[in-house]
Design an enzyme around this catalytic site. Structure first.
Site, PDB file in Angstrom:
ATOM      1  N   GLN A   1      45.355  35.260  40.101  1.00 50.49           N
ATOM      2  CA  GLN A   1      44.968  34.371  41.210  1.00 50.49           C
ATOM      3  C   GLN A   1      44.092  33.214  40.744  1.00 50.49           C
ATOM      4  O   GLN A   1      43.618  32.435  41.569  1.00 50.49           O
ATOM      5  CB  GLN A   1      44.220  35.162  42.295  1.00 50.49           C
ATOM      6  CG  GLN A   1      45.025  36.264  42.935  1.00 50.49           C
ATOM      7  CD  GLN A   1      46.245  35.751  43.712  1.00 50.49           C
ATOM      8  OE1 GLN A   1      46.344  34.572  44.043  1.00 50.49           O
ATOM      9  NE2 GLN A   1      47.175  36.640  43.982  1.00 50.49           N
TER      10      GLN A   1
ATOM     11  N   CYS B   1      47.657  45.533  47.789  1.00 47.43           N
ATOM     12  CA  CYS B   1      47.512  46.246  46.499  1.00 47.43           C
ATOM     13  C   CYS B   1      46.055  46.292  46.071  1.00 47.43           C
ATOM     14  O   CYS B   1      45.719  46.157  44.883  1.00 47.43           O
ATOM     15  CB  CYS B   1      48.372  45.622  45.397  1.00 47.43           C
ATOM     16  SG  CYS B   1      50.114  45.705  45.737  1.00 47.43           S
TER      17      CYS B   1
HETATM   18  C1  LIG Z   1      44.773  39.671  41.277  1.00 50.75           C
HETATM   19  C2  LIG Z   1      46.185  40.128  41.031  1.00 50.75           C
HETATM   20  N1  LIG Z   1      46.453  40.844  39.945  1.00 50.75           N
HETATM   21  C3  LIG Z   1      47.690  41.260  39.666  1.00 50.75           C
HETATM   22  C4  LIG Z   1      48.747  40.996  40.498  1.00 50.75           C
HETATM   23  C5  LIG Z   1      50.093  41.493  40.161  1.00 50.75           C
HETATM   24  O1  LIG Z   1      50.952  40.421  39.937  1.00 50.75           O
HETATM   25  P1  LIG Z   1      52.494  40.682  39.658  1.00 50.75           P
HETATM   26  O2  LIG Z   1      53.029  41.382  40.858  1.00 50.75           O
HETATM   27  O3  LIG Z   1      53.062  39.323  39.458  1.00 50.75           O
HETATM   28  O4  LIG Z   1      52.564  41.528  38.437  1.00 50.75           O
HETATM   29  C6  LIG Z   1      48.516  40.271  41.666  1.00 50.75           C
HETATM   30  C7  LIG Z   1      49.606  40.020  42.629  1.00 50.75           C
HETATM   31  O5  LIG Z   1      49.389  39.856  43.802  1.00 50.75           O
HETATM   32  C8  LIG Z   1      47.192  39.816  41.937  1.00 50.75           C
HETATM   33  O6  LIG Z   1      46.930  39.106  43.026  1.00 50.75           O
END
Ligand SMILES: Cc1ncc(COP(=O)(O)O)c(C=O)c1O
Length: 421
Positions: A214, A377
């Site tokens: 982010q 998440c």
């Molecule tokens: C802070 C953060 N870390 C990790 C992720 C995981 O990203 P990805 O689904 O592209 O692996 C996200 C996705 O929303 C996130 O916002």
């Protein structure tokens, strides 16, 4: 002594930027409202240049890379490696070889856990995470801790969901081997001071992994100035294609790490007795990579570089400040995260009275305002708020104050539907 000259930042022209995004400019049915897209923290929209780059790859020079001796493969290979240079320059890596193409942030963090972590973390060791981590910076460490038996401790949060830096310093006295922390919270928008975190962690003897999912899309990130050991980020959140992402790692660390996955492309020599491995970054790119997607990410990076990341963050801060002001007028609405806009990014998480966040999001969708509802998440963080879910509006380069007005109007409507206004 260094003197800093401050140049006024020319604001981004978000209305003009919108014109570059086909999805935001689709023909509308007679009574259809234009789309207000407020879920870029999940995945951003893509400008025409990125879509065209993918199209161009598949139409004109689709071929596997690093293998063919024919012209198409050579062109695909050189474009793929050019994208690596662009991405490396974007985060100011010392060398493109420090950037490994992966599918997303999740894969980047799992790569570090399963290679550096598996080799270096054992019983008696400590890994420091924080309560605001995304599951993708929690679960890989949980999985490994179960196998290798090390301990995980968590930096707690203040009452406005910032990291408790005193507690962090206390935890550092326990000499963790790794501090893995998000730069910007996807749940509540907190921007963490990763420069200070890295300096203090290094002084305590720990390595530092930053989850940049982010931050890299939204603000200038310089891995050398911040002195990060690892940085993970996702292309699809920064105007690039799905399935594109990057793990940055300091070269000496990557070089000392065993492979993650085994297969084609990551070897030096294979005999029936065993395998020797390729140099980095190829060692970590087993199998056929997402070639067009990496090239598209390079184009996204060029697009963002043209806009200027200092202007991107300035624009988002302005839109978010306006959003915070206007949201304050909605009866029953509670906003989470830092109260000081200087510590916030383009994520605004809120609840509306007792209305379930999914109901809020559904009513907003009826007004063609796309937001996210759920735990994002971030179950430990949302639990800490005493909730099971929030509604989240997240802003990016193509969002304008008009989008905020549409969000506010739709929230008034949600309150009316539930008889709260
Ligand atoms: C802070 C953060 N870390 C990790 C992720 C995981 O990203 P990805 O689904 O592209 O692996 C996200 C996705 O929303 C996130 O916002």
């Amino acid at each position: 002594m260094t003197t800093h000259t401050t140049h006024p930042i020319t604001p981004l022209d978000a209305a003009a930027i919108r014109a570059d995004f086909p999805i935001l400019n689709q023909p509308l049915a007679p009574d259809q409202l234009p789309l207000v897209f407020l879920d870029s923290a999940a995945s951003s929209q893509k400008p025409a240049v990125v879509i065209d780059a993918l199209d161009d790859y598949y139409r004109r020079y689709n071929a596997n890379i690093h293998r063919g001796v024919y012209q198409l493969s050579e062109l695909a290979t050189s474009k793929y490696e050019e994208a690596r240079h662009l991405v490396a320059a974007f985060v100011n890596a010392a060398s493109p070889t420090e950037c490994v193409f992966v599918r997303n942030t999740t894969e980047a963090i799992n790569l570090v856990a399963q290679t550096w972590g598996r080799r270096n973390l054992d019983e008696g060791d400590l890994v420091l995470l924080t309560v605001m981590e995304h599951h993708s910076n929690l679960v890989p460490w949980h999985i490994l801790a179960e196998e290798n038996g090390f301990e995980i401790a968590y930096v707690p949060l203040t009452s406005d969901q910032r990291l408790d830096m005193e507690a962090f310093e206390q935890l550092l006295t326990r000499e963790p081997k790794l501090v893995a922390v998000t730069h910007v919270s996807n749940g509540v928008g907190t921007v963490n001071d990763v420069a200070t975190i890295a300096a203090k962690a290094h002084a305590a003897g720990a390595l530092v992994l930053v989850d940049g999912a982010q931050s890299v899309p939204h603000l200038p990130v310089d891995v050398q100035a911040l002195d990060l050991d690892f940085l993970a980020f996702s292309g699809h959140k920064m105007l690039g294609p799905m399935g594109s992402g990057v793990l940055y790692g300091k070269k000496r660390l990557l070089e000392a790490m065993p492979p993650f996955m085994g297969g084609g492309g990551m070897i030096r020599k294979v005999t029936l007795e065993g395998t020797t491995y390729a140099d980095v970054p190829a060692r970590f790119e087993a199998g056929t990579p997402a070639v067009g997607e990496a090239i598209g990410l390079g184009v996204a990076v060029e697009f963002l570089t043209r806009l200027g990341m200092d202007r991107v963050i300035a624009h988002e801060r302005e839109v978010v400040a306006y959003a915070l002001d206007r949201l304050a007028e909605i009866p029953g609405l509670t906003i989470y995260g830092p109260t000081d806009p200087a510590h916030r990014s383009g994520v605004v998480s809120f609840t509306l009275g007792d209305i379930h966040p999914h109901d809020v999001a559904a009513i907003l969708d009826g007004e063609n305002v796309a937001v996210r509802a759920g735990h994002h998440c971030n179950q430990p963080l949302v639990r800490e708020l005493g909730l099971v879910a929030t509604t989240r509006a997240s802003f990016y380069v193509y969002n304008t104050p008009d989008d905020v007005d549409r969000l506010v109007a739709a929230l008034h409507k949600a309150n009316k539907v539930f008889g709260l206004e």
